[in-house]
Motif scaffolding. Structure first.
Motif, PDB file in Angstrom:
ATOM      1  N   LEU A   8       0.690  -1.097  -0.125  1.00  0.00           N
ATOM      2  CA  LEU A   8       0.022   0.088   0.158  1.00  0.00           C
ATOM      3  C   LEU A   8       0.873   1.177  -0.141  1.00  0.00           C
ATOM      4  O   LEU A   8       0.365   2.038  -0.675  1.00  0.00           O
ATOM      5  N   GLN A   9       1.901   1.261   0.943  1.00  0.00           N
ATOM      6  CA  GLN A   9       2.698   2.460   0.992  1.00  0.00           C
ATOM      7  C   GLN A   9       3.686   2.571  -0.647  1.00  0.00           C
ATOM      8  O   GLN A   9       3.753   3.863  -0.854  1.00  0.00           O
ATOM      9  N   ARG A  10       3.716   1.563  -1.159  1.00  0.00           N
ATOM     10  CA  ARG A  10       4.556   1.934  -2.485  1.00  0.00           C
ATOM     11  C   ARG A  10       3.641   2.464  -3.366  1.00  0.00           C
ATOM     12  O   ARG A  10       3.925   3.348  -4.289  1.00  0.00           O
ATOM     13  N   TYR A  11       2.173   1.860  -3.442  1.00  0.00           N
ATOM     14  CA  TYR A  11       1.139   2.621  -4.246  1.00  0.00           C
ATOM     15  C   TYR A  11       0.773   3.984  -3.754  1.00  0.00           C
ATOM     16  O   TYR A  11       0.797   4.775  -4.814  1.00  0.00           O
ATOM     17  N   LEU A  12       0.655   4.172  -2.766  1.00  0.00           N
ATOM     18  CA  LEU A  12       0.782   5.559  -2.368  1.00  0.00           C
ATOM     19  C   LEU A  12       1.818   6.590  -2.896  1.00  0.00           C
ATOM     20  O   LEU A  12       1.491   7.572  -3.214  1.00  0.00           O
ATOM     21  N   ALA A  14       3.599   5.975  -5.202  1.00  0.00           N
ATOM     22  CA  ALA A  14       3.648   6.122  -6.699  1.00  0.00           C
ATOM     23  C   ALA A  14       2.504   7.109  -7.122  1.00  0.00           C
ATOM     24  O   ALA A  14       2.822   7.934  -8.084  1.00  0.00           O
ATOM     25  N   GLU A  15       1.391   7.083  -6.549  1.00  0.00           N
ATOM     26  CA  GLU A  15       0.296   7.893  -6.918  1.00  0.00           C
ATOM     27  C   GLU A  15       0.744   9.345  -6.608  1.00  0.00           C
ATOM     28  O   GLU A  15       0.543  10.410  -7.418  1.00  0.00           O
ATOM     29  N   GLN A  16       1.479   9.844  -5.600  1.00  0.00           N
ATOM     30  CA  GLN A  16       2.139  11.172  -5.399  1.00  0.00           C
ATOM     31  C   GLN A  16       3.088  11.298  -6.518  1.00  0.00           C
ATOM     32  O   GLN A  16       2.855  12.453  -6.996  1.00  0.00           O
ATOM     33  N   ARG A  17       4.070  10.514  -6.697  1.00  0.00           N
ATOM     34  CA  ARG A  17       4.856  10.863  -7.805  1.00  0.00           C
ATOM     35  C   ARG A  17       4.283  11.016  -9.049  1.00  0.00           C
ATOM     36  O   ARG A  17       4.364  11.914  -9.928  1.00  0.00           O
ATOM     37  N   VAL A  18       3.089  10.128  -9.366  1.00  0.00           N
ATOM     38  CA  VAL A  18       2.356  10.418 -10.661  1.00  0.00           C
ATOM     39  C   VAL A  18       1.657  11.796 -10.958  1.00  0.00           C
ATOM     40  O   VAL A  18       1.869  12.724 -11.668  1.00  0.00           O
ATOM     41  N   LEU A  19       0.965  12.341  -9.583  1.00  0.00           N
ATOM     42  CA  LEU A  19       0.474  13.401  -9.290  1.00  0.00           C
ATOM     43  C   LEU A  19       1.243  14.789  -9.668  1.00  0.00           C
ATOM     44  O   LEU A  19       1.052  15.623 -10.078  1.00  0.00           O
ATOM     45  N   LEU A  20       2.487  14.450  -9.058  1.00  0.00           N
ATOM     46  CA  LEU A  20       3.768  15.505  -9.408  1.00  0.00           C
ATOM     47  C   LEU A  20       4.265  15.621 -10.813  1.00  0.00           C
ATOM     48  O   LEU A  20       5.238  16.071 -11.274  1.00  0.00           O
ATOM     49  N   GLN A  21       3.511  14.619 -11.879  1.00  0.00           N
ATOM     50  CA  GLN A  21       3.886  14.644 -13.089  1.00  0.00           C
ATOM     51  C   GLN A  21       5.392  13.757 -13.305  1.00  0.00           C
ATOM     52  O   GLN A  21       6.219  14.124 -14.199  1.00  0.00           O
ATOM     53  N   GLN A  22       5.801  13.032 -12.535  1.00  0.00           N
ATOM     54  CA  GLN A  22       6.860  12.094 -12.520  1.00  0.00           C
ATOM     55  C   GLN A  22       6.320  10.829 -12.953  1.00  0.00           C
ATOM     56  O   GLN A  22       5.443  10.333 -12.596  1.00  0.00           O
TER      57      GLN A  22
END
Length: 65
Positions: A8-12, A14-22
C-alpha cells in the motif's frame, strides 16, 4: 509493517509521484504515468480493504479467544 501495508505504501508513493507529473517504473519494468492513475487508485482501495479486513479478523479472533 505487513506485506500488504508495504505494498500500500508503495502505491501511495507512486500515486504522489504520478500526481507530480513524474514517471514511476515498477519492479516489472512497467512505466506508470498520469494515464495509470485510475489503476493505481483501484489497487490502493483494494489494499486498504484487504488490510482493514485483516485487522477486523484479528480483532474478532482475539475477542473469541
Amino acid at each position: 509493517m505487513t506485506l500488504n501495508e508495504q505494498r500500500l505504501q508503495r502505491y501511495l508513493d507512486a500515486e504522489q509521484r504520478v500526481l507530480l507529473q513524474q514517471e514511476v517504473t515498477t519492479a516489472e519494468g512497467e512505466t506508470l504515468t498520469l494515464a495509470s492513475l485510475a489503476t493505481i487508485r483501484k489497487e490502493i482501495e483494494r489494499l486498504q480493504r484487504l488490510i482493514a479486513a485483516e485487522k477486523n479478523g484479528t480483532i474478532r479472533r482475539n475477542y473469541l479467544e
